[in-house]
Design a protein around this motif. Structure first.
Motif, PDB file in Angstrom:
ATOM      1  N   ASN A  56      26.086 111.331 -28.975  1.00 55.85           N
ATOM      2  CA  ASN A  56      27.476 111.527 -29.382  1.00 55.85           C
ATOM      3  C   ASN A  56      28.405 110.665 -28.541  1.00 55.85           C
ATOM      4  OD1 ASN A  56      27.091 113.464 -31.446  1.00 55.85           O
ATOM      5  ND2 ASN A  56      26.822 115.048 -29.892  1.00 55.85           N
ATOM      6  N   PHE A  57      29.456 110.167 -29.181  1.00 57.44           N
ATOM      7  CA  PHE A  57      30.390 109.269 -28.510  1.00 57.44           C
ATOM      8  C   PHE A  57      30.930 109.875 -27.218  1.00 57.44           C
ATOM      9  CE2 PHE A  57      34.492 107.203 -27.819  1.00 57.44           C
ATOM     10  CZ  PHE A  57      34.124 105.873 -27.885  1.00 57.44           C
ATOM     11  N   ALA A  58      31.301 111.134 -27.248  1.00 54.02           N
ATOM     12  CA  ALA A  58      31.878 111.793 -26.065  1.00 54.02           C
ATOM     13  C   ALA A  58      30.885 111.879 -24.906  1.00 54.02           C
ATOM     14  CB  ALA A  58      32.371 113.189 -26.427  1.00 54.02           C
ATOM     15  N   ASP A  59      29.597 111.771 -25.193  1.00 53.65           N
ATOM     16  CA  ASP A  59      28.567 111.879 -24.161  1.00 53.65           C
ATOM     17  C   ASP A  59      28.129 110.525 -23.603  1.00 53.65           C
ATOM     18  OD1 ASP A  59      28.545 114.655 -24.446  1.00 53.65           O
ATOM     19  OD2 ASP A  59      27.050 114.555 -26.050  1.00 53.65           O
ATOM     20  N   LEU A  60      28.704 109.434 -24.113  1.00 53.37           N
ATOM     21  CA  LEU A  60      28.318 108.105 -23.632  1.00 53.37           C
ATOM     22  C   LEU A  60      28.793 107.881 -22.203  1.00 53.37           C
ATOM     23  CD1 LEU A  60      29.154 105.857 -26.719  1.00 53.37           C
ATOM     24  CD2 LEU A  60      26.919 106.726 -26.005  1.00 53.37           C
ATOM     25  N   THR A  61      27.995 107.150 -21.445  1.00 54.22           N
ATOM     26  CA  THR A  61      28.380 106.720 -20.107  1.00 54.22           C
ATOM     27  C   THR A  61      28.249 105.200 -20.052  1.00 54.22           C
ATOM     28  OG1 THR A  61      26.134 106.828 -19.220  1.00 54.22           O
ATOM     29  CG2 THR A  61      27.481 108.847 -19.073  1.00 54.22           C
ATOM     30  N   GLU A  62      28.929 104.584 -19.103  1.00 52.52           N
ATOM     31  CA  GLU A  62      28.810 103.131 -18.954  1.00 52.52           C
ATOM     32  C   GLU A  62      27.362 102.749 -18.652  1.00 52.52           C
ATOM     33  OE1 GLU A  62      30.810  99.252 -16.837  1.00 52.52           O
ATOM     34  OE2 GLU A  62      31.168 101.207 -15.909  1.00 52.52           O
ATOM     35  N   THR A  63      26.682 103.547 -17.854  1.00 55.32           N
ATOM     36  CA  THR A  63      25.288 103.264 -17.521  1.00 55.32           C
ATOM     37  C   THR A  63      24.417 103.235 -18.770  1.00 55.32           C
ATOM     38  OG1 THR A  63      25.572 104.290 -15.348  1.00 55.32           O
ATOM     39  CG2 THR A  63      23.319 104.041 -16.149  1.00 55.32           C
ATOM     40  N   LEU A  64      24.619 104.189 -19.670  1.00 57.29           N
ATOM     41  CA  LEU A  64      23.832 104.248 -20.898  1.00 57.29           C
ATOM     42  C   LEU A  64      24.098 103.036 -21.786  1.00 57.29           C
ATOM     43  CD1 LEU A  64      21.894 105.809 -22.753  1.00 57.29           C
ATOM     44  CD2 LEU A  64      23.890 107.006 -23.662  1.00 57.29           C
ATOM     45  N   VAL A  65      25.378 102.729 -22.021  1.00 56.28           N
ATOM     46  CA  VAL A  65      25.729 101.608 -22.890  1.00 56.28           C
ATOM     47  C   VAL A  65      25.314 100.283 -22.241  1.00 56.28           C
ATOM     48  CG1 VAL A  65      27.605 100.420 -24.099  1.00 56.28           C
ATOM     49  CG2 VAL A  65      27.587 102.915 -23.973  1.00 56.28           C
ATOM     50  N   LEU A  66      25.440 100.180 -20.927  1.00 52.42           N
ATOM     51  CA  LEU A  66      24.982  98.988 -20.217  1.00 52.42           C
ATOM     52  C   LEU A  66      23.487  98.789 -20.424  1.00 52.42           C
ATOM     53  CD1 LEU A  66      25.706  96.661 -18.313  1.00 52.42           C
ATOM     54  CD2 LEU A  66      25.390  98.227 -16.404  1.00 52.42           C
ATOM     55  N   GLY A  67      22.731  99.865 -20.390  1.00 50.24           N
ATOM     56  CA  GLY A  67      21.295  99.782 -20.649  1.00 50.24           C
ATOM     57  C   GLY A  67      21.000  99.285 -22.055  1.00 50.24           C
ATOM     58  N   TRP A  68      21.747  99.771 -23.025  1.00 51.31           N
ATOM     59  CA  TRP A  68      21.571  99.308 -24.407  1.00 51.31           C
ATOM     60  C   TRP A  68      21.877  97.817 -24.517  1.00 51.31           C
ATOM     61  CZ3 TRP A  68      25.034 103.464 -27.191  1.00 51.31           C
ATOM     62  CH2 TRP A  68      24.392 104.707 -27.171  1.00 51.31           C
ATOM     63  N   ALA A  69      22.988  97.413 -23.887  1.00 51.93           N
ATOM     64  CA  ALA A  69      23.406  96.007 -23.951  1.00 51.93           C
ATOM     65  C   ALA A  69      22.365  95.097 -23.300  1.00 51.93           C
ATOM     66  CB  ALA A  69      24.769  95.832 -23.290  1.00 51.93           C
ATOM     67  N   LYS A  70      21.868  95.510 -22.137  1.00 51.72           N
ATOM     68  CA  LYS A  70      20.864  94.700 -21.442  1.00 51.72           C
ATOM     69  C   LYS A  70      19.567  94.604 -22.249  1.00 51.72           C
ATOM     70  CE  LYS A  70      20.452  95.286 -16.995  1.00 51.72           C
ATOM     71  NZ  LYS A  70      20.391  95.868 -15.649  1.00 51.72           N
ATOM     72  N   GLU A  71      19.191  95.700 -22.887  1.00 56.62           N
ATOM     73  CA  GLU A  71      17.986  95.691 -23.715  1.00 56.62           C
ATOM     74  C   GLU A  71      18.167  94.743 -24.899  1.00 56.62           C
ATOM     75  OE1 GLU A  71      15.551  98.749 -26.603  1.00 56.62           O
ATOM     76  OE2 GLU A  71      16.513  99.572 -24.817  1.00 56.62           O
ATOM     77  N   LYS A  72      19.340  94.779 -25.513  1.00 50.80           N
ATOM     78  CA  LYS A  72      19.611  93.926 -26.670  1.00 50.80           C
ATOM     79  C   LYS A  72      19.679  92.447 -26.263  1.00 50.80           C
ATOM     80  CE  LYS A  72      20.795  93.553 -31.048  1.00 50.80           C
ATOM     81  NZ  LYS A  72      19.895  93.863 -32.126  1.00 50.80           N
ATOM     82  N   LEU A  73      20.327  92.160 -25.124  1.00 52.42           N
ATOM     83  CA  LEU A  73      20.406  90.779 -24.645  1.00 52.42           C
ATOM     84  C   LEU A  73      19.034  90.253 -24.233  1.00 52.42           C
ATOM     85  CD1 LEU A  73      23.625  90.948 -22.461  1.00 52.42           C
ATOM     86  CD2 LEU A  73      23.328  89.564 -24.519  1.00 52.42           C
ATOM     87  N   GLY A  74      18.289  91.079 -23.543  1.00 48.89           N
ATOM     88  CA  GLY A  74      16.978  90.682 -23.042  1.00 48.89           C
ATOM     89  C   GLY A  74      17.076  90.069 -21.652  1.00 48.89           C
TER      90      GLY A  74
END
Length: 107
Positions: A56-74
């Motif tokens: 859920n959007f309200a449960d997002l943290t910068e650490t979580l989204v940063l992990g997603w971004a790093k995984e997507k970038l590679g």
């Protein structure tokens, strides 16, 4: 060389079943070494979410989204950004770049 990663901006869409869904993030990699500093900024577009792993959007943290971004970038892309900034520092780019207006926009 010290590197700091952050997420500076999110874009989201409203999904009728899941609610607010993050579709994009702005990944920022800051390099600092003495008087040298540089930024690499990447727009990361996420795949459509899977309902069973949706956060859920309200449960997002910068650490979580940063992990997603790093995984997507590679790791290859992230290492390339770091290597490029390290090379700039080693070549003697002492000045910190600033935003300027392109010459074709001055007219």
């Amino acid at each position: 060389m010290q590197f700091t990663e952050s997420i500076e901006q999110l874009k989201a869409a409203n999904d009728s079943q899941l609610g607010t869904v993050v579709t994009e993030a702005t990944y920022v990699l800051l390099a600092q070494d003495g008087t040298f500093s540089d930024l690499c900024i990447r727009r990361v577009v996420f795949d459509e979410p899977v309902a069973h792993s949706f956060v859920n959007f309200a449960d997002l943290t910068e650490t979580l989204v940063l992990g997603w971004a790093k995984e997507k970038l590679g790791q290859v892309e992230i290492d390339a950004m770091k290597n490029g900034m390290t090379a700039k520092a080693q070549e003697g780019w002492a000045a910190t770049p600033v935003d300027v207006v392109p010459p074709w926009m001055n007219n």
